[in-house]
Design a protein around this motif. Structure first.
Motif: not given
Lengths: 129, 608
Positions: A89, A111, B383-384, B387-388, B391, B394, B427, B447, B489, B491
């Motif tokens: 993540a 995700p 963030s973590h 989102r976990t 995840t 979804i 999300l 990047y 970049d 993404k």
């Protein structure tokens, strides 16, 4: 590109829900054989026993995080050749670069989409030398 | 200071440097004023001269009156009175008119003096031969007396006296010389000598007078200079006092600034000893000023293992005397609690580069750092930890919605689709918030890598097809895109494309067509356009469309989703990649959003 198609996956992940989703995704959508390991401490033994084509590691896990486990694998002759894909993540490009520099085969950001996960893994697999 | 004052100062110094002796001082006098004084002195003595003339003339008339020549005596007496009166009128005119044409006045006075002398000369010439011996002796003494008596009256200007004397003596000498007899000849020699001596005395007197006047004027001039300098000095003292008052006022103001400043301020000397400190400094570190002033700031506040603001560091700082700012230093409070303080050090240096003192400002940023840490932790949690579970949610819904796990009842399927869509929306919101946070803290980075823009456009079309389908919108490439390579970049660029294309889908009428174009723009830029046939952008919304939480219509938001952060993020991302983003009305209705990225000159140059 490896001669055989991608079939056996070992997945190290502490979150049981995600374990289940990934398992279903890979088995049902991807028609692969999956071994899930919940405790990173057991991972190396399980990998040795299961002999997967590819190892998927979660980044953040209690006890031992993915990168640490990855480094340990690199020290063991039986498992050091195995391609490793991180699921994370912490999705910044810099960290992805860091993983690739460590020799990781690829990274999939969380995700992820269970619908696309098998294809993403096959994409990484086919890009391997 | 202006030049006039400079000059005044120079005058002062030069006067002081020159040894004071008579001639230079005398030369300071204005020659015209000296002349005026000389003329004035003549006029002042004029009544006395006239009076003496009349008195002596009266006595002479009485003495000379006799058997013969009485007509001449009468004539002479009338002449004497007439000239006396004329001279007196001149005198009156002089004092009444008071004009400054002194040359003119002197001329008239000289004429008067000459006339006066001539009257006496007439007496000597006419009456001497015709009278008795006794009367001749009387006349001789009278004339000598008159000549000598003229000295104090006329010698202010010697040549006036000379005219007067000559007018008396020359005719008389002629008479003596032609009278006959040795004694008279001898007298004719002696009388002019007597006149010459008198004239020389008058000359000397005249010079003494002139010198006196010159000195008077010179000193008056000096006095004037002196009082002018005094006035200037006074003015300068006043200016200095004013400046002092201003400095004091600004000093008080500065003191007040320091006094009331919310940050700690110390003034320390070159050794780091505290000279002054403000109440904030007391509050920050818990010491009273009496405890701290006179002691070493470093030894009191900085732990010995702190590399910045150690004794060595300080020595170096004092040697360089360069201002320092933003130094984050651990400090010890009086109650031994450790603080993180941000220090700014400003050396005060005098004209010759010597360090006078160091103004040290410092702010306790412990809480600020803690807040930053908490925010970081929160962001990381967002963030973590958010989102976990998402995840899982979804992912589960997606798996169900693929139909791989078996067919669902139509209504259940509808609900699981709604759940998946909203999970995705949540999300997206989290991702957007994280991006905005990164933008605001300046930590958003891209990047870039060499990238085929035409491939990326095709990929974006595939990725967003499902979204367009949901709104019943078709998406298509406009024309065949030319191969273009940019440094970007991937993404992040897909994120931008997704944003623009999903916006276009949301705001297109059902069955509408969203076209995506790729062209070469000016200035070596590639331009990607996303064109819709929506209702266009309301005018009042145009200026803030790239702002945060920008949405034209909140009802539409609820209906169509979106965080209102997307375009703000897109703008920043495109700018980070060296490009620009914008929009334009489309002919025939709708809007075109576009971004431009610089073309890569030499794709082969990069190693990747």
């Amino acid at each position: 590109m490896p001669a055989t198609p991608l079939n056996r996956i070992c997945y190290v992940e502490d979150d049981e829900d995600i374990q289940r989703i990934v398992r279903m995704s890979l088995e049902r959508v991807g028609k692969m054989t999956v071994r899930v390991v919940g405790d990173p401490a057991d991972a190396i033994d399980a990998i040795k026993e299961f002999k997967p084509d590819l190892v998927m590691l979660d980044w953040m896990m209690p006890g031992m995080d993915g990168p640490t486990l990855f480094r340990k694998m690199r020290e063991m002759p039986e498992v050091r050749h195995l391609p490793v894909v991180f699921i994370t993540a912490k999705a910044s490009s810099a960290e992805m670069d860091e993983l690739r520099a460590m020799g990781a085969a690829g990274a999939i950001s969380k995700p992820f989409s269970p619908k696309d996960l098998p294809d993403q893994l096959r994409g990484i697999w086919s890009a391997l030398p | 200071m202006d030049h006039a004052k400079d000059a005044a100062f120079l005058d002062l110094t030069s006067a002081a440097d020159t040894p004071v002796s008579a001639p230079p001082v005398r030369e300071l006098a204005d020659q015209r004023k000296v002349f005026a004084d000389q003329v004035d002195l003549l006029f002042r003595h004029s009544p006395m001269g006239v009076l003496i003339t009349i008195v002596v003339g009266g006595i002479a008339t009485y003495e000379l009156w006799g058997e013969h020549n009485n007509d001449l005596v009468s004539l002479w007496c009338v002449m004497m009175l007439f000239i006396g009166a004329a001279r007196h009128m001149l005198y009156r005119a002089y004092y009444r008119r008071r004009d400054t044409n002194y040359g003119n006045w002197l001329r008239w006075f000289a004429i008067g003096a000459f006339a006066s002398g001539a009257v006496w000369g007439f007496a000597g010439t006419v009456f001497f031969p015709a009278h008795t011996d006794a009367q001749q002796v009387f006349l001789a003494f009278l004339l000598a007396g008159i000549v000598a008596g003229g000295i104090p009256i006329y010698s202010a200007v010697w040549w006036v006296y000379a005219l007067y004397g000559v007018a008396i003596i020359v005719p008389f000498t002629y008479i003596l010389a032609t009278y006959g007899g040795r004694q008279f000849i001898e007298l004719a020699v002696l009388v002019p000598l007597f006149l010459a001596v008198n004239i020389s005395i008058a000359m000397r007197l005249s010079r003494v007078f002139a010198d006196g006047f010159r000195l008077r004027h010179a000193y008056a001039h000096l006095g004037q200079d002196h009082s002018m300098l005094n006035a200037q000095l006074q003015e300068q003292i006043e200016e200095l006092l004013q400046a002092q008052r201003e400095v004091e006022a600004s000093g008080r103001k500065l003191a007040l600034f320091a006094e009331r400043a919310p940050i700690a301020v110390f003034e320390v000397d070159r050794n780091g000893t505290i000279l002054e400190m403000n109440p904030s400094a007391e509050n920050t570190f818990g010491y009273s000023s009496t405890e701290m002033i006179g002691r070493s700031m470093i030894r009191m506040l900085i732990p010995s293992d702190e590399p910045v603001l150690s004794s060595d560091w300080w020595k170096n700082f004092v040697a360089n005397a360069h201002p320092e700012a933003g130094l984050k230093v651990r400090c010890r409070r009086r109650d031994a609690v450790e603080l993180i303080c941000e220090f700014s050090l400003t050396p005060l240096v005098n004209d010759v580069g010597e360090l006078i003192s160091v103004i040290t400002q410092c702010q306790d940023i412990t809480q600020q750092l803690e807040a930053e840490r908490l925010k970081k932790e929160f962001t990381s949690t967002l963030s973590h930890e958010l989102r976990t579970p998402l995840t899982s949610i979804i992912g589960s819904l997606q798996l169900i919605n693929t139909g791989m796990l078996g067919d669902l009842d139509k209504e259940v399927s509808e609900l699981t689709n709604i759940a998946e869509r909203n999970g995705q929306r949540l999300l997206d919101l989290i991702n957007d918030l994280l991006d905005i946070d990164k933008i605001e803290s300046g930590k958003l980075t891209t990047y870039p890598e060499p990238l085929s823009l035409d491939e990326l456009v095709r990929e974006s079309l595939i990725l967003n097809r499902a979204f367009a389908d949901r709104f019943g919108v078709r998406m298509a490439l406009r024309g065949e895109p030319v191969p273009i390579t940019v440094n970007a970049d991937k993404k992040r660029l897909i994120q931008v494309m997704t944003n623009l294309m999903s916006n276009a889908s949301k705001f297109s009428p059902e069955g509408g067509l969203v076209e995506v174009g790729l062209d070469l723009a000016d200035n070596n830029m590639a331009r990607v356009s996303v064109m819709d046939r929506g209702s266009g952008i309301p005018p009042e919304f145009r200026s803030r469309i790239f702002g945060r939480f920008a949405q034209a219509d909140s009802a539409a938001t609820r209906q169509k989703g979106g965080t209102g952060l997307g375009l703000a993020i897109c703008k920043r991302l495109i700018e980070l990649m060296g490009g620009r983003i914008g929009f334009a009305d489309r002919d025939g209705g709708g809007t075109t959003f576009f971004f431009e990225l610089p073309l890569m000159d030499q794709p082969a140059a990069t190693s990747t």
